[in-house]
Design a protein around this motif. Structure first.
Motif, short mmCIF file in Angstrom:
data_model
loop_
_atom_site.label_atom_id
_atom_site.label_comp_id
_atom_site.label_asym_id
_atom_site.label_seq_id
_atom_site.Cartn_x
_atom_site.Cartn_y
_atom_site.Cartn_z
N ARG A 62 0.82 -1.21 0.00
CA ARG A 62 0.00 0.00 0.00
C ARG A 62 0.86 1.27 0.00
N ASP A 63 2.05 1.21 0.60
CA ASP A 63 2.95 2.36 0.67
C ASP A 63 4.12 2.25 -0.31
N PHE A 64 4.02 1.41 -1.32
CA PHE A 64 5.11 1.24 -2.27
C PHE A 64 5.33 2.56 -3.02
N PRO A 65 6.60 2.95 -3.29
CA PRO A 65 6.86 4.26 -3.91
C PRO A 65 6.17 4.48 -5.24
N LEU A 66 6.02 3.43 -6.04
CA LEU A 66 5.42 3.58 -7.37
C LEU A 66 3.95 3.20 -7.29
N ALA A 67 3.10 4.19 -7.44
CA ALA A 67 1.66 3.95 -7.27
C ALA A 67 1.11 3.00 -8.32
N ASP A 68 1.64 3.05 -9.55
CA ASP A 68 1.09 2.20 -10.60
C ASP A 68 1.48 0.73 -10.44
N MET A 69 2.40 0.41 -9.51
CA MET A 69 2.79 -0.98 -9.26
C MET A 69 2.03 -1.61 -8.09
N ARG A 70 1.32 -0.80 -7.33
CA ARG A 70 0.68 -1.31 -6.12
C ARG A 70 -0.40 -2.33 -6.44
N ARG A 71 -1.20 -2.06 -7.43
CA ARG A 71 -2.29 -2.98 -7.77
C ARG A 71 -1.75 -4.33 -8.21
N LYS A 72 -0.66 -4.34 -9.00
CA LYS A 72 -0.07 -5.59 -9.46
C LYS A 72 0.51 -6.37 -8.30
N PHE A 73 1.20 -5.68 -7.37
CA PHE A 73 1.77 -6.37 -6.21
C PHE A 73 0.67 -6.98 -5.33
N LYS A 74 -0.44 -6.27 -5.18
CA LYS A 74 -1.55 -6.82 -4.39
C LYS A 74 -2.08 -8.10 -5.01
N HIS A 75 -2.22 -8.07 -6.33
CA HIS A 75 -2.71 -9.27 -7.03
C HIS A 75 -1.73 -10.43 -6.86
N ASN A 76 -0.44 -10.16 -6.96
CA ASN A 76 0.55 -11.23 -6.82
C ASN A 76 0.55 -11.81 -5.41
N ALA A 77 0.41 -10.94 -4.40
CA ALA A 77 0.40 -11.42 -3.01
C ALA A 77 -0.80 -12.34 -2.77
N ARG A 78 -1.95 -11.93 -3.24
CA ARG A 78 -3.14 -12.77 -3.06
C ARG A 78 -2.99 -14.09 -3.82
N PHE A 79 -2.45 -14.03 -5.01
CA PHE A 79 -2.29 -15.24 -5.83
C PHE A 79 -1.35 -16.24 -5.15
N CYS A 80 -0.25 -15.76 -4.56
CA CYS A 80 0.69 -16.67 -3.90
C CYS A 80 0.04 -17.39 -2.73
N PHE A 81 -0.73 -16.69 -1.95
CA PHE A 81 -1.37 -17.33 -0.80
C PHE A 81 -2.49 -18.27 -1.25
N GLU A 82 -3.22 -17.91 -2.31
CA GLU A 82 -4.24 -18.81 -2.83
C GLU A 82 -3.61 -20.08 -3.42
N LEU A 83 -2.39 -19.98 -3.94
CA LEU A 83 -1.74 -21.11 -4.59
C LEU A 83 -1.42 -22.23 -3.60
N TYR A 84 -1.08 -21.87 -2.37
CA TYR A 84 -0.66 -22.88 -1.38
C TYR A 84 -1.65 -23.00 -0.22
N ARG A 85 -2.86 -22.58 -0.39
CA ARG A 85 -3.81 -22.60 0.71
C ARG A 85 -4.27 -24.02 1.06
N ASP A 86 -4.11 -25.00 0.14
CA ASP A 86 -4.57 -26.37 0.40
C ASP A 86 -3.53 -27.22 1.12
N LEU A 87 -2.38 -26.69 1.44
CA LEU A 87 -1.37 -27.47 2.17
C LEU A 87 -1.82 -27.73 3.60
N GLU A 88 -1.46 -28.89 4.12
CA GLU A 88 -1.78 -29.24 5.49
C GLU A 88 -0.95 -28.40 6.47
N PRO A 89 -1.49 -28.10 7.65
CA PRO A 89 -0.75 -27.25 8.61
C PRO A 89 0.59 -27.83 9.04
#
Length: 707
Positions: A641-668
């Protein structure tokens, strides 16, 4: 002793026992003996000894029927010779807080007037004992067989409503009292020759105010259908109460039906009815505005006024309500019904909430014209609504223009300045300037108002009755505005000096809430020294709980980044005293911080190890896996949210959500999770590093195209 008691007789205890023994033996003493026992008991304050005189079927059960009949005759003769004797017994019992004696005496006398007196005097001496009122009323209904007076109905319901009024008790107790009052009304209604219209109005008003509107409508419908009452329950006040609640629901058809019923019943539709409907229609607009239904954009629209956005309840809903209210207002004018000031204020405030200063100004002009004819309409509240409408529309110039007009009005009106309080017209104007980021003008306005107020205080107030709009830093709202303006202007040192000097000059008590804006500013600017000083003052005033978890973590992070290890240890010690047996720091709050901010475990542990080898970190042990993942995810979103380049923030948010969704089915218990968390922390540190060098980040991302 019983036959010839003298005026100095004081042994009422023995006399009472003798009279009780004679009654149980079937012997009824003469009237002078019983009268002397009663008067002596009242005189010495031992009213309970006179209870044998007031024996009835309820007390005691062992007396014969003939004795009970004789006692009724003796009490009647006593009342003829001394009309106040029984009332004196009730009064003495109430003063002695002897509720049992009050019940016994009232039950024995079996009179509507006696019960009415007993309830009224009990309420006057025990203003919070609603249970006593309920018990006395139910005993009255059980003992008496004839119909009751409307005055008793009014007394019981009014007493219960006074006990449930706002500010007298909390909301939970008020609902309990109202439920019991409603139950008393239902049991009293069949026994009334005619009801108390005022009592029904109070009951219905209280029920509606506490969210029990259905019960209020049941009371009204029951009063319409009860043929035993000699007088109908119909008044302008009752119809106004019902119409106000229907207006809140926007049930216009029912309001029209109610008005036709009132007209057929000979009730004149007055300003009271119209005011209730208009205020009821505009009330939900205020509630929607307070809930955030109407939000404003900060982007300027080429000089035009700001328009509120559509909220969850819709802009059109509020607009439709105001249009209906305005049509009723026009109907009042056509019928030559004088609208009270609160109707003007309700319509003005509704338009102000919707950011429409032109409509507010039109009603202000109408009220101003009425004031010229001797009608006291314009007040500081009216000016405040007009100011608020311009501030709500982000019209700073309009706000300052209205403030200048209000100052002229105040200088020509006999308004005295109140010591220690600022006119809220000044505060509204300062808020409008601060929202517009014009801190210099806000400070200039405050300085000018405070200077004029100080000059007024130095003049002879007997000769100078008129005062322009005052302002003083002793007012907490004004003081907070001054500090906010200084902080917005990056003047922390001056804000601290103003805070200290004002509290010393006016001998004011410090509150941690006034220091928190300065702490927030220091944390945002990375001023560790000032943050530690202000945090120490807050802890001394309100303890550990005064700071939020986020503030603790940010404060610890600042100290660690500057290698201030001992300050970190001291802060952890403030979070929770060190346990002499286990050597734990932050034993109270640190487990909470650990669960919300798992990434803090590593650096806090390293700092504790550097401070002393004896310190353990049991209180900051590794949290569960799901908590670590949640904290890492939140940390990534905060950094992005505080990244220096405003036009990159939306892409970084999408990547962060995608990474967590990718491994959400792993056992604890999958060991891969810890490796992923470790990699995520490294990526988090990498993203944070770009914040310190935005120019390099800009060059790497936006490379110039080769020719």
């Amino acid at each position: 002793m019983l036959r010839r008691p003298n005026s100095d007789f004081t042994d009422v205890n023995s006399a009472g026992k003798i009279v009780e023994a004679l009654l149980r033996a079937g012997i009824t003493p003469d009237q002078p003996v019983l009268e002397t026992l009663v008067t002596s008991s009242v005189r010495v304050g031992e009213v309970g000894e006179a209870l044998p005189v007031y024996a009835s079927r309820q007390w005691p059960q062992s007396l014969s029927h003939r004795v009970l009949v004789d006692l009724v005759d003796r009490r009647t003769t006593m009342a003829l010779s001394a009309p106040r004797i029984h009332y004196d017994v009730l009064g003495a019992s109430v003063r002695a807080n002897d509720f049992h004696t009050v019940l016994v005496v009232a039950s024995a006398l079996r009179s509507r007037q006696v019960f009415h007196f007993a309830i009224s005097i009990w309420v006057s001496h025990h203003k919070d004992d609603w249970k006593g009122v309920v018990e006395l009323t139910r005993t009255m209904l059980r003992v008496l067989t004839e119909n009751l007076l409307h005055s008793t109905h009014h007394l019981v319901i009014s007493a219960m409503m006074d006990m449930a009024r706002p500010g007298h008790c909390n909301a939970t107790l008020a609902n309990v009292i109202l439920s019991n009052a409603l139950a008393l009304h239902w049991v009293l209604a069949p026994r009334l020759e005619s009801p108390s219209i005022a009592a029904i109005h109070k009951l219905m008003r209280a029920l509606i105010d506490h969210g029990m509107s259905e019960s209020a409508f049941q009371v009204y419908r029951d009063s319409e259908r009860r043929p035993s009452w000699k007088s109908p329950v119909s008044s302008d006040a009752i119809f106004a109460v019902l119409a106000g609640e229907l207006a809140r629901r926007e049930d216009i058809r029912s309001i029209m039906h109610l008005s036709s019923v009132a007209t057929r019943g000979g009730i004149y539709i007055s300003a009271h009815f119209y005011s209730a409907v208009i205020c009821g229609l505009t009330m939900p607009i205020k509630l929607m505005a307070n809930s955030g239904a109407y939000r404003y954009s900060r982007k300027r629209d080429h000089g035009r006024s700001y328009q509120p956005a559509l909220g969850p309840n819709g802009y059109g809903n509020g607009l439709r309500r105001i249009q209906i209210a305005e049509s009723l207002f026009d109907s009042m004018r056509r019928n030559e019904i004088e609208a009270p000031v609160k109707v003007y204020h309700a319509l003005m405030y509704s338009w102000a909430l919707l950011g429409q200063p032109r409509q507010v100004q039109s009603y202000f002009t109408k009220l101003e014209q009425k004031s010229k004819g001797g009608f006291m309409g314009i007040s500081e509240v009216t000016w405040g609504i007009l100011l608020y409408s311009h501030a709500r529309a982000h019209d700073v110039q309009g706000t300052l223009s209205v403030l200048a007009r209000a100052r002229e009005w105040a200088s020509g009106t006999n308004i005295r300045a109140t010591d220690g309080r600022t006119s809220y017209l000044v505060n509204i104007s300062v808020c409008a300037l601060l929202v517009d980021r014009d801190t210099r003008s806000a400070l200039t306005l405050l300085d000018a108002c405070i200077q004029r107020y100080n000059e007024y205080l130095q003049t002879d107030k007997e000769e100078t009755d008129r005062m322009e709009l005052p302002a003083t830093p002793a007012d907490p709202v004004t003081r907070s505005l001054i500090i906010r303006a200084l902080l917005d202007n990056q003047r922390l040192a001056q804000a601290i000096n103003v805070y200290n000097s004002v509290h010393a000059q006016f001998n004011l008590a410090e509150h941690s809430s006034e220091l928190k804006p300065m702490l927030k500013f220091c944390l945002g600017q990375g001023d560790t020294n000032s943050a530690l000083q202000i945090a120490g003052r807050i802890l001394n005033l309100s303890g550990v709980g005064a700071l939020t978890d986020s503030q603790w973590i940010r404060l610890l992070r600042l100290c660690i980044d500057e290698n201030r290890d001992m300050d970190v240890a001291r802060l952890l010690n403030d979070l929770g005293p060190r346990n002499s047996e286990h050597g734990d720091f932050g034993a109270v709050v640190m487990p909470v911080l650990r669960n919300k901010y798992p990434d803090a475990v590593d650096w806090i542990s390293r700092v504790l190890a550097k401070c002393s080898k004896d310190y353990t970190v049991d209180s900051v042990s590794v949290p569960p896996v799901h908590v670590q993942c949640l904290s890492l995810y939140r940390g990534l979103l905060r950094v992005v949210r505080d990244f220096p380049l405003a036009d990159m923030r939306r892409k970084f948010k999408h990547n962060a959500r995608f990474c967590f969704e990718l491994y959400r089915d792993l056992e604890p218990d999958n060991p891969k999770i810890q490796q992923l968390i470790s990699d995520g922390k490294q990526q988090l540190q990498w993203l944070r590093s770009w914040k310190d060098d935005p120019e390099t980040c800009q060059k790497l991302v936006h490379k110039p195209r080769s020719q």
